[in-house]
Write an enzyme that holds these catalytic residues in place. Structure first.
Site, PDB file in Angstrom:
ATOM      1  N   HIS A   2      65.374 -33.494   3.696  1.00  0.00           N
ATOM      2  CA  HIS A   2      65.027 -35.146   3.793  1.00  0.00           C
ATOM      3  C   HIS A   2      64.800 -35.482   4.929  1.00  0.00           C
ATOM      4  CE1 HIS A   2      65.445 -39.040   2.547  1.00  0.00           C
ATOM      5  NE2 HIS A   2      66.559 -39.172   2.360  1.00  0.00           N
ATOM      6  N   HIS A  60      56.628 -33.360  -1.960  1.00  0.00           N
ATOM      7  CA  HIS A  60      57.444 -34.651  -2.093  1.00  0.00           C
ATOM      8  C   HIS A  60      57.833 -34.570  -3.684  1.00  0.00           C
ATOM      9  CE1 HIS A  60      58.738 -38.655  -1.841  1.00  0.00           C
ATOM     10  NE2 HIS A  60      58.505 -38.552  -0.583  1.00  0.00           N
ATOM     11  N   ASP A  68      56.843 -36.577   7.204  1.00  0.00           N
ATOM     12  CA  ASP A  68      57.461 -36.136   8.015  1.00  0.00           C
ATOM     13  C   ASP A  68      56.610 -35.263   8.984  1.00  0.00           C
ATOM     14  OD1 ASP A  68      60.394 -35.977   6.182  1.00  0.00           O
ATOM     15  OD2 ASP A  68      60.050 -37.004   8.188  1.00  0.00           O
TER      16      ASP A  68
HETATM   17  C1  SDX Z   1      61.412 -37.183   2.883  1.00  0.00           C
HETATM   18  O1  SDX Z   1      62.543 -38.721  -1.577  1.00  0.00           O
HETATM   19  C2  SDX Z   1      61.917 -39.499  -0.608  1.00  0.00           C
HETATM   20  O2  SDX Z   1      61.060 -40.400  -0.811  1.00  0.00           O
HETATM   21  C3  SDX Z   1      62.231 -38.613   0.863  1.00  0.00           C
HETATM   22  C4  SDX Z   1      61.187 -39.417   1.739  1.00  0.00           C
HETATM   23  C5  SDX Z   1      61.854 -40.807   2.017  1.00  0.00           C
HETATM   24  O3  SDX Z   1      60.949 -41.559   2.765  1.00  0.00           O
HETATM   25  O4  SDX Z   1      62.893 -40.907   1.879  1.00  0.00           O
HETATM   26  O5  SDX Z   1      59.857 -39.381   1.653  1.00  0.00           O
HETATM   27  C6  SDX Z   1      61.285 -38.546   2.950  1.00  0.00           C
HETATM   28  O6  SDX Z   1      62.306 -36.624   2.633  1.00  0.00           O
HETATM   29  C7  SDX Z   1      60.022 -36.384   2.884  1.00  0.00           C
HETATM   30  C8  SDX Z   1      60.348 -34.865   2.503  1.00  0.00           C
HETATM   31  C9  SDX Z   1      60.545 -34.239   3.622  1.00  0.00           C
HETATM   32  N1  SDX Z   1      60.888 -32.909   3.190  1.00  0.00           N
HETATM   33  C10 SDX Z   1      60.154 -31.792   3.647  1.00  0.00           C
HETATM   34  O7  SDX Z   1      59.150 -31.734   4.286  1.00  0.00           O
HETATM   35  C11 SDX Z   1      61.035 -30.412   3.540  1.00  0.00           C
HETATM   36  C12 SDX Z   1      59.906 -29.489   2.596  1.00  0.00           C
HETATM   37  N2  SDX Z   1      59.421 -29.996   1.526  1.00  0.00           N
HETATM   38  C13 SDX Z   1      60.350 -29.439   0.244  1.00  0.00           C
HETATM   39  O8  SDX Z   1      61.486 -28.959   0.721  1.00  0.00           O
HETATM   40  C14 SDX Z   1      60.112 -30.277  -1.132  1.00  0.00           C
HETATM   41  O9  SDX Z   1      58.464 -30.329  -1.182  1.00  0.00           O
HETATM   42  C15 SDX Z   1      60.780 -31.562  -1.187  1.00  0.00           C
HETATM   43  C16 SDX Z   1      62.345 -31.163  -1.100  1.00  0.00           C
HETATM   44  C17 SDX Z   1      60.251 -32.651  -0.181  1.00  0.00           C
HETATM   45  C18 SDX Z   1      60.590 -31.852  -2.748  1.00  0.00           C
HETATM   46  O10 SDX Z   1      61.188 -30.818  -3.301  1.00  0.00           O
HETATM   47  P1  SDX Z   1      60.991 -31.026  -4.937  1.00  0.00           P
HETATM   48  O11 SDX Z   1      60.189 -32.179  -5.458  1.00  0.00           O
HETATM   49  O12 SDX Z   1      62.546 -30.846  -5.557  1.00  0.00           O
HETATM   50  O13 SDX Z   1      60.089 -29.724  -5.438  1.00  0.00           O
HETATM   51  P2  SDX Z   1      60.554 -28.299  -5.618  1.00  0.00           P
HETATM   52  O14 SDX Z   1      61.590 -27.912  -4.283  1.00  0.00           O
HETATM   53  O15 SDX Z   1      61.567 -28.197  -6.925  1.00  0.00           O
HETATM   54  O16 SDX Z   1      59.230 -27.317  -5.417  1.00  0.00           O
HETATM   55  C19 SDX Z   1      58.551 -27.225  -6.691  1.00  0.00           C
HETATM   56  C20 SDX Z   1      57.812 -25.919  -6.247  1.00  0.00           C
HETATM   57  C21 SDX Z   1      58.729 -24.697  -5.779  1.00  0.00           C
HETATM   58  O17 SDX Z   1      57.811 -23.734  -6.229  1.00  0.00           O
HETATM   59  P3  SDX Z   1      58.335 -22.806  -7.604  1.00  0.00           P
HETATM   60  O18 SDX Z   1      59.710 -22.623  -7.323  1.00  0.00           O
HETATM   61  O19 SDX Z   1      58.119 -23.693  -8.718  1.00  0.00           O
HETATM   62  O20 SDX Z   1      57.364 -21.756  -7.427  1.00  0.00           O
HETATM   63  O21 SDX Z   1      56.959 -26.317  -5.029  1.00  0.00           O
HETATM   64  C22 SDX Z   1      57.366 -25.560  -3.924  1.00  0.00           C
HETATM   65  C23 SDX Z   1      58.945 -25.055  -4.395  1.00  0.00           C
HETATM   66  O22 SDX Z   1      59.079 -23.674  -3.908  1.00  0.00           O
HETATM   67  N3  SDX Z   1      57.421 -26.182  -2.792  1.00  0.00           N
HETATM   68  C24 SDX Z   1      57.092 -25.661  -1.484  1.00  0.00           C
HETATM   69  C25 SDX Z   1      57.342 -26.861  -0.702  1.00  0.00           C
HETATM   70  N4  SDX Z   1      57.772 -27.914  -1.416  1.00  0.00           N
HETATM   71  C26 SDX Z   1      57.970 -27.410  -2.596  1.00  0.00           C
HETATM   72  N5  SDX Z   1      56.623 -24.578  -1.142  1.00  0.00           N
HETATM   73  C27 SDX Z   1      56.333 -24.354   0.274  1.00  0.00           C
HETATM   74  N6  SDX Z   1      56.451 -25.440   0.991  1.00  0.00           N
HETATM   75  C28 SDX Z   1      56.871 -26.594   0.733  1.00  0.00           C
HETATM   76  N7  SDX Z   1      57.062 -27.839   1.580  1.00  0.00           N
END
Ligand code: SDX
Length: 443
Positions: free
Chosen positions: A269, A308, A364
């Site tokens: 997050h 996201h 981010d």
């Molecule tokens: C913020 O929610 C908000 O609004 C948050 C925010 C706000 O203003 O409050 O926008 C701020 O928190 C932005 C997000 C910051 N976090 C990151 O940048 C961390 C990296 N991102 C991931 O951890 C992820 O994308 C999330 C946590 C942001 C979202 O995760 P989801 O929606 O639960 O998606 P998921 O983890 O289920 O992923 C779906 C697939 C997976 O692959 P499979 O297992 O299906 O094969 O996408 C892949 C994940 O492995 N994936 C990524 C990835 N994000 C998702 N693979 C590589 N790198 C990534 N960043």
């Protein structure tokens, strides 16, 4: 004429159920409880880990269209607010629902600045942290500690009390954040200078040294203020959910805000902006980007700052931050990590893994590059997220308190554990079989 409802046939009983569709695409989960196999049946429940498809509330604050990359606060596009507004004006909009006129803005600014000081005991409290304590950990502790200074904050149904705590938290967050930074640097605390702007005062409390009066660089002051605008609210994200959930037990807003900061601290997050810089620094050079992308595609790494839950297209805030970076570099000098970030984004957006997973830069991805160029240590990056998000948390909290439909948050569960077992004397027990989730008994 098509009916705005679902008809569900329970194939176990052949019974039909009609469930109304509300607000265009919503069905009330509690209606599933009517679907039973007999009078003693609990009925059906929806199962939605991490609330991927569950609305927890009705809100009028922030609208996001993840496919179209739209973000609006109270109907105003984020692009217009970033270009024309200030953080304090945006905070007023997020909290009160309308843009202020000049008189109301002046009163609002004065009311917030009035609360920029903190009780001297907070300084002593902060001294208790180690010199290398992460400022987010300090922030969680000191915001919760504010609860003990303002016991009247527990009167959450009192409108004036809610308004006062809102002004206090927005006014004090920059001071707490700056004190945490000064503590980590072993520098004396700088008290607020209310002649400066909200963001200019924050920069002064951070960076003032021996000069009599700190003069913030106007370009950096404006850049940080725009970044604060971009972070003011984001509907039902993890930390806002924590704010609403803790607030739903009628805990005071300081304790709820401490929980929200704790949730924001997580690397998935608000902690992601810190992890992005660590990731870019580890990659080290543009020529190492393909190897890193390979690790991500192999599922060995996350691309921090990408992806996201809602945006399945470019986060509109990331576009603005990326442009802002170059304006900041005019003052600070170019942060070479931007070249690695731009190359990462370029390759990622061409790679099938990112396209198929609909992964784009989020807010981010570029913010840390700016913060680092401005001289912030990486541990301060999530703190720079928490400061502006305070206005969103307080707006969402107040909306929850006023919502007649809201009660204490208490989800159900799908129980998969043991059914019924009876206690036996210790000498009559077999050696326990270690389940995969059991903590080792051997310390
Ligand atoms: C913020 O929610 C908000 O609004 C948050 C925010 C706000 O203003 O409050 O926008 C701020 O928190 C932005 C997000 C910051 N976090 C990151 O940048 C961390 C990296 N991102 C991931 O951890 C992820 O994308 C999330 C946590 C942001 C979202 O995760 P989801 O929606 O639960 O998606 P998921 O983890 O289920 O992923 C779906 C697939 C997976 O692959 P499979 O297992 O299906 O094969 O996408 C892949 C994940 O492995 N994936 C990524 C990835 N994000 C998702 N693979 C590589 N790198 C990534 N960043």
């Amino acid at each position: 004429m098509a009916k705005n409802s679902l008809t569900i046939i329970d194939n176990r009983t052949g019974k039909e159920y009609e469930i109304p569709i509300e607000e265009g695409n919503v069905i009330r989960a509690v209606k599933l409880r009517d679907i039973k196999t007999g009078p003693d049946d609990f009925g059906l429940m929806s199962y939605d880990p991490a609330f991927a498809n569950t609305a927890s509330c009705r809100s009028r604050i922030t609208y996001i269209d993840g496919d179209k990359g739209i973000l609006r606060y109270r109907g105003y596009p984020i692009e217009e607010l970033a270009e024309h507004s200030s953080y304090l004006e945006t905070a007023y909009l997020v909290i009160k629902g309308e843009l202020p006129d000049a008189a109301h803005y002046r009163a609002w600014e004065q009311n917030v600045k009035t609360h920029s000081m903190v009780h001297e005991n907070i300084k002593n409290f902060m001294q208790g942290f180690r010199y290398d304590a992460h400022p987010m950990g300090i922030l969680v502790g000191t915001i919760a500690a504010l609860s003990t200074f303002y016991p009247e904050a527990s009167k959450i149904q009192d409108l004036e009390s809610r308004r006062l705590q809102t002004r206090r938290l927005i006014g004090k967050l920059p001071t707490l954040a700056a004190f945490a930074y000064r503590h980590s640097r072993g520098l004396p605390y700088v008290y607020p200078d209310n002649e400066l702007s909200y963001t200019g005062n924050f920069l002064a409390m951070l960076f003032k040294m021996t000069e009599l009066k700190y003069k913030p660089n106007p370009i950096l002051e404006r850049a940080l203020d725009v970044l604060f605008i971009l972070h003011a609210d984001h509907e039902q994200n993890c930390s806002t959910n924590a704010m609403r959930s803790v607030g739903s037990s009628h805990a005071d807003p300081y304790c709820a805000a401490a929980a929200a900061v704790a949730a924001l601290y997580g690397p998935l997050h608000g902690g992601a902006n810190e992890q992005v810089i660590r990731m870019l620094t580890e990659i080290g050079s543009v020529r190492n980007v393909p190897q890193f992308i390979k690790q991500v595609k192999a599922g060995e790494r996350l691309m921090m700052g990408f992806g996201h839950r809602i945006y399945k297209s470019y986060d509109p805030r990331a576009k603005i931050v990326k442009q802002l970076a170059y304006a900041v570099f005019e003052v600070t000098g170019r942060n070479p990590l931007i070249d690695i970030a731009v190359e990462l984004e370029k390759i990622a957006l061409e790679e099938d893994y990112f396209i198929s997973h609909r992964l784009y830069p989020n807010v981010d991805f570029y913010t840390g590059i700016i913060y680092q160029a401005m001289g912030f240590p990486v541990t301060m990056f999530p703190v720079l997220f928490a400061i502006p998000r305070t206005s969103g948390w307080m707006a969402q909290w107040a909306e929850m308190v006023r919502d007649p439909e809201q009660k204490i948050a208490r989800p159900r569960q799908v129980y998969l554990g043991e059914t019924l077992r009876h206690w036996t004397p210790i000498d009559h027990r077999p050696e326990p079989t270690m389940r995969e989730d059991a903590v080792s008994d051997v310390l």
